[in-house]
Motif scaffolding. Sequence first.
Motif, PDB file in Angstrom:
ATOM      1  N   VAL A 208      -4.000  -5.473  -1.503  1.00  0.00           N
ATOM      2  CA  VAL A 208      -3.850  -4.455  -2.555  1.00  0.00           C
ATOM      3  C   VAL A 208      -5.115  -4.281  -3.387  1.00  0.00           C
TER       4      VAL A 208
ATOM      5  N   TYR B 192      -6.517  -0.924  -4.653  1.00  0.00           N
ATOM      6  CA  TYR B 192      -5.720  -0.232  -5.664  1.00  0.00           C
ATOM      7  C   TYR B 192      -5.483  -1.087  -6.906  1.00  0.00           C
TER       8      TYR B 192
ATOM      9  N   TRP C 254       4.217   4.281  -9.444  1.00  0.00           N
ATOM     10  CA  TRP C 254       3.680   4.682  -8.148  1.00  0.00           C
ATOM     11  C   TRP C 254       2.188   4.379  -8.041  1.00  0.00           C
TER      12      TRP C 254
ATOM     13  N   ALA D 160       4.032   0.260  -6.659  1.00  0.00           N
ATOM     14  CA  ALA D 160       4.747   0.588  -5.422  1.00  0.00           C
ATOM     15  C   ALA D 160       4.078  -0.001  -4.187  1.00  0.00           C
ATOM     16  N   HIS D 161       2.748   0.103  -4.119  1.00  0.00           N
ATOM     17  CA  HIS D 161       2.052  -0.383  -2.928  1.00  0.00           C
ATOM     18  C   HIS D 161       2.154  -1.897  -2.802  1.00  0.00           C
ATOM     19  N   LYS D 162       2.168  -2.628  -3.929  1.00  0.00           N
ATOM     20  CA  LYS D 162       2.296  -4.085  -3.869  1.00  0.00           C
ATOM     21  C   LYS D 162       3.694  -4.482  -3.405  1.00  0.00           C
TER      22      LYS D 162
ATOM     23  N   TRP E  95       5.558  -2.723  -1.511  1.00  0.00           N
ATOM     24  CA  TRP E  95       5.601  -2.399  -0.078  1.00  0.00           C
ATOM     25  C   TRP E  95       4.968  -3.510   0.746  1.00  0.00           C
TER      26      TRP E  95
ATOM     27  N   SER F   8       5.358   3.570  -0.109  1.00  0.00           N
ATOM     28  CA  SER F   8       3.922   3.789   0.065  1.00  0.00           C
ATOM     29  C   SER F   8       3.650   4.969   0.969  1.00  0.00           C
ATOM     30  N   SER F   9       2.656   5.728   0.591  1.00  0.00           N
ATOM     31  CA  SER F   9       2.203   6.821   1.448  1.00  0.00           C
ATOM     32  C   SER F   9       1.434   6.238   2.621  1.00  0.00           C
TER      33      SER F   9
ATOM     34  N   LYS G 197      -2.164   5.041   1.620  1.00  0.00           N
ATOM     35  CA  LYS G 197      -2.282   3.731   0.988  1.00  0.00           C
ATOM     36  C   LYS G 197      -2.018   2.617   1.991  1.00  0.00           C
ATOM     37  N   THR G 198      -1.034   2.819   2.849  1.00  0.00           N
ATOM     38  CA  THR G 198      -0.738   1.821   3.867  1.00  0.00           C
ATOM     39  C   THR G 198      -1.951   1.568   4.751  1.00  0.00           C
TER      40      THR G 198
END
Length: 343
Positions: free
Chosen positions: A113, A116, A236, A240-242, A244, A279-280, A283-284
């Motif tokens: 991550v 981000y 978001w 969110a990414h973390k 995910w 996650s989009s 970002k993934t």
Amino acid sequence: MEVRIKLFARNGTKLTEPEQIGEYSSHASSSISCDRLNLRHLKEFDKKAKTNFNLDVGFETWIPKEPEDYCNDLREIQQWALAANGDTSSTAKEALGGADLVCVRGALTTIAVTPYNVDAGWRMVAVRVRGVIYLHDCATRDGTRFAKASGRLAHLMYWGFKFEQYLTTDAENNGDTSSPIDCRETFHAVFKTNLVRRGRETQLRLVYTAEMDAVDQSNRYVELKTMGEKMGDKFWQYKAHKWWMQATLSGIDRIVIGHRNPSSGVVTKLANMGTAQLSSNRKTDVMMTFLSTVLSEVEERLPEGEDYGSVQIRYDPEEERVYFEQAREQDTNLWIDEFRKLI
């Protein structure tokens, strides 16, 4: 290594579906047992029902982990490897499921991550011994928040544990929510997955441990999270990414969210969320590519033909760069006495 999103915005890197190869319960005595004694079970709930879970209840009596419990994040996976394999394995690599790299889930998440979370610095040490790279997060030795949380940060940490207590029962179907929370009594799964790397024929075999919150009525792992009452832009952008990444590393496809009042810590409603919603693709791809780039660089700096080697990996948030440096000797003593016979 410069950390800029556009440098890692490409696809082709992925993790294979995580395979669970072991499990254990951690205990206050710093021992483990290869069982599900500390595994929690999710209560059934109506997602439309309103709740009134006060997450501050019991804060004065909770038992957090001691700072030394964070000093060697590889201690328990060594204990598990010894307990699960007994005398049947002649080498550490065999006992650890043929791993090329061993760590805890948190280390992989922290690295992935970074593009981000550019304001959060970190430092890790990787040590290769006879074909296995041991990746250790130096967080506690650097005095970061986990060991000595205080004030609001301590409350935020506690809120997560208390939420888990409200929503789960123990192995004996006891749903008591008044007993003090002991953060030393936890359940962990051991996973194996392959990092499929863009432009490389070889895959990196990862073995790692992850603390698991609970299983649902279908015996599938679920994550339990709390957040503010609304899932706004900040969620978001920063969380969110973390979430995910954590869920993906554990093969989890369901997250139960407790929406809480930001000031009082009272959960007013519950909701389910699928991991795929978090996650989009962009970002993934960035996180997977960045993780692959860092771990591949570690692998190259610790050639397989050498019996022993070490390197420090450090992210500097002021410069937004990752540095690969000589490891300090005091950071490389990672093994418990019983495990040394295998390495």
